[in-house]
Design a protein around this motif. Structure first.
Motif, short mmCIF file in Angstrom:
data_model
loop_
_atom_site.label_atom_id
_atom_site.label_comp_id
_atom_site.label_asym_id
_atom_site.label_seq_id
_atom_site.Cartn_x
_atom_site.Cartn_y
_atom_site.Cartn_z
N UNK A 189 1.08 -1.18 -0.05
CA UNK A 189 -0.05 -0.17 0.11
C UNK A 189 0.80 1.24 -0.07
N UNK A 190 2.24 1.25 0.04
CA UNK A 190 2.91 2.57 -0.06
C UNK A 190 2.59 3.16 -1.30
N UNK A 191 2.54 4.55 -1.17
CA UNK A 191 2.04 5.43 -2.39
C UNK A 191 2.97 5.42 -3.68
N UNK A 192 2.20 5.21 -4.85
CA UNK A 192 3.30 5.15 -5.97
C UNK A 192 2.49 6.11 -6.97
N UNK A 193 3.47 6.87 -7.64
CA UNK A 193 2.82 7.69 -8.73
C UNK A 193 3.13 7.65 -10.08
N UNK A 194 3.65 6.35 -10.36
CA UNK A 194 4.19 6.08 -11.75
C UNK A 194 4.41 4.69 -11.67
N UNK A 195 4.18 3.78 -12.84
CA UNK A 195 4.63 2.50 -13.10
C UNK A 195 5.10 2.28 -14.43
N UNK A 196 6.21 1.55 -14.47
CA UNK A 196 7.19 1.25 -15.66
C UNK A 196 7.04 -0.36 -16.00
N UNK A 197 7.63 -0.84 -16.84
CA UNK A 197 7.91 -2.04 -17.35
C UNK A 197 9.12 -2.49 -17.31
N UNK A 198 9.99 -3.19 -16.69
CA UNK A 198 11.45 -3.55 -17.00
C UNK A 198 11.59 -4.08 -18.34
N UNK A 199 12.57 -3.42 -19.02
CA UNK A 199 12.90 -3.83 -20.34
C UNK A 199 13.92 -4.96 -20.54
N UNK A 200 14.49 -4.99 -19.57
CA UNK A 200 15.57 -6.24 -19.49
C UNK A 200 15.75 -6.42 -18.13
N UNK A 201 16.33 -7.71 -17.92
CA UNK A 201 16.38 -8.20 -16.58
C UNK A 201 17.60 -7.43 -15.68
N UNK A 202 17.40 -7.44 -14.49
CA UNK A 202 18.76 -6.99 -13.64
C UNK A 202 19.04 -8.00 -12.50
N UNK A 203 20.24 -8.39 -12.75
CA UNK A 203 21.14 -9.13 -11.92
C UNK A 203 21.23 -8.55 -10.63
N UNK A 204 22.01 -9.05 -9.50
CA UNK A 204 22.15 -8.59 -8.16
C UNK A 204 23.05 -7.52 -8.32
N UNK A 205 23.65 -7.33 -9.39
CA UNK A 205 24.96 -6.32 -9.19
C UNK A 205 24.50 -5.25 -10.27
N UNK A 206 23.12 -5.28 -11.02
CA UNK A 206 22.90 -4.26 -11.59
C UNK A 206 22.62 -2.75 -11.05
N UNK A 207 23.44 -1.77 -11.95
CA UNK A 207 23.14 -0.33 -11.36
C UNK A 207 22.21 0.42 -12.10
N UNK A 208 21.45 -0.08 -13.14
CA UNK A 208 20.62 0.45 -14.05
C UNK A 208 19.21 0.00 -13.94
N UNK A 209 18.26 0.66 -14.14
CA UNK A 209 16.88 0.11 -14.37
C UNK A 209 16.35 0.64 -15.62
N UNK A 210 16.58 -0.16 -16.64
CA UNK A 210 15.86 0.10 -17.96
C UNK A 210 14.54 -0.20 -18.06
N UNK A 211 13.73 0.64 -18.57
CA UNK A 211 12.50 0.49 -18.67
C UNK A 211 11.84 0.73 -20.09
N UNK A 212 10.46 0.25 -20.24
CA UNK A 212 10.00 0.19 -21.73
C UNK A 212 9.57 1.89 -21.88
#
Length: 190
Positions: A54-77
């Protein structure tokens, strides 16, 4: 948000806090509960170790590519043009994303394709760093005055109110001051 007393100062929780209020009442002094309205501290059990849905959210995205445990970028569609890395006490913005049960903070936003949140810190607020599959939902959390918020129409908003009422009633406060109500627009818009 949860009104849990600091265990270092109040080792018996609300019982310790109530003892202080009882002592004030015995001396003829009224006591007021000064809350930060409905805002939620980032160390609160509703945030860590598993974020409340229930935390407040103001935008939703879709992950464009997987993120491994050391990933430092979140690429979205979807476009990130409306997103910002600017925060401040009076700025209604966070730099916190939620993907599955992990919170991720970012320092930059790539607003041209490939759209991305950059300079990421994984496992923010004590959440667990995990891998995330392409197609997973990425939510941008709401923040105001340095605190998260519940969703305006979520059960969490009611839970926050109930915790404030529980603290007020259990300890026998004489009044309540809901500080930070000038940030209420974060719940549903201006």
């Amino acid at each position: 948000g949860d009104c849990l007393p600091n265990p270092e100062t109040y080792p018996d929780g609300m019982d310790s806090f109530k003892a202080v209020i009882d002592h004030l009442h015995d001396a003829g002094i009224s006591a007021g509960l000064h809350t930060y309205a409905f805002f939620i501290d980032k160390k609160c059990p509703w945030v860590t170790p598993i974020p409340h849905p229930g935390l407040g959210k103001d935008a939703e995205f879709t992950l464009a590519s997987p993120i491994n445990e050391s990933g430092l970028e979140v690429v979205v569609e979807e476009s990130t043009l409306e997103m910002s890395a600017i925060t401040g006490f009076f700025v209604r913005n966070s730099v916190t994303l939620q993907t599955d049960e992990e919170l991720i903070t970012y320092t930059g936003v790539q607003t041209e394709q490939p759209f991305a949140f950059t300079g990421c810190e994984r496992g923010a607020c004590g959440t667990e760093v995990t891998e995330h599959e392409a197609g997973a939902k990425v939510h941008h959390l709401k923040e105001c005055f340095g605190y998260f918020t519940p969703g305006g129409d979520s059960d969490l908003l009611s839970e926050v109110a109930a915790k404030s009422a529980e603290m007020f009633n259990y300890c026998g406060f004489d009044m309540m001051y809901l500080d930070a109500l000038d940030g209420e627009d974060i719940l549903g818009g201006p």
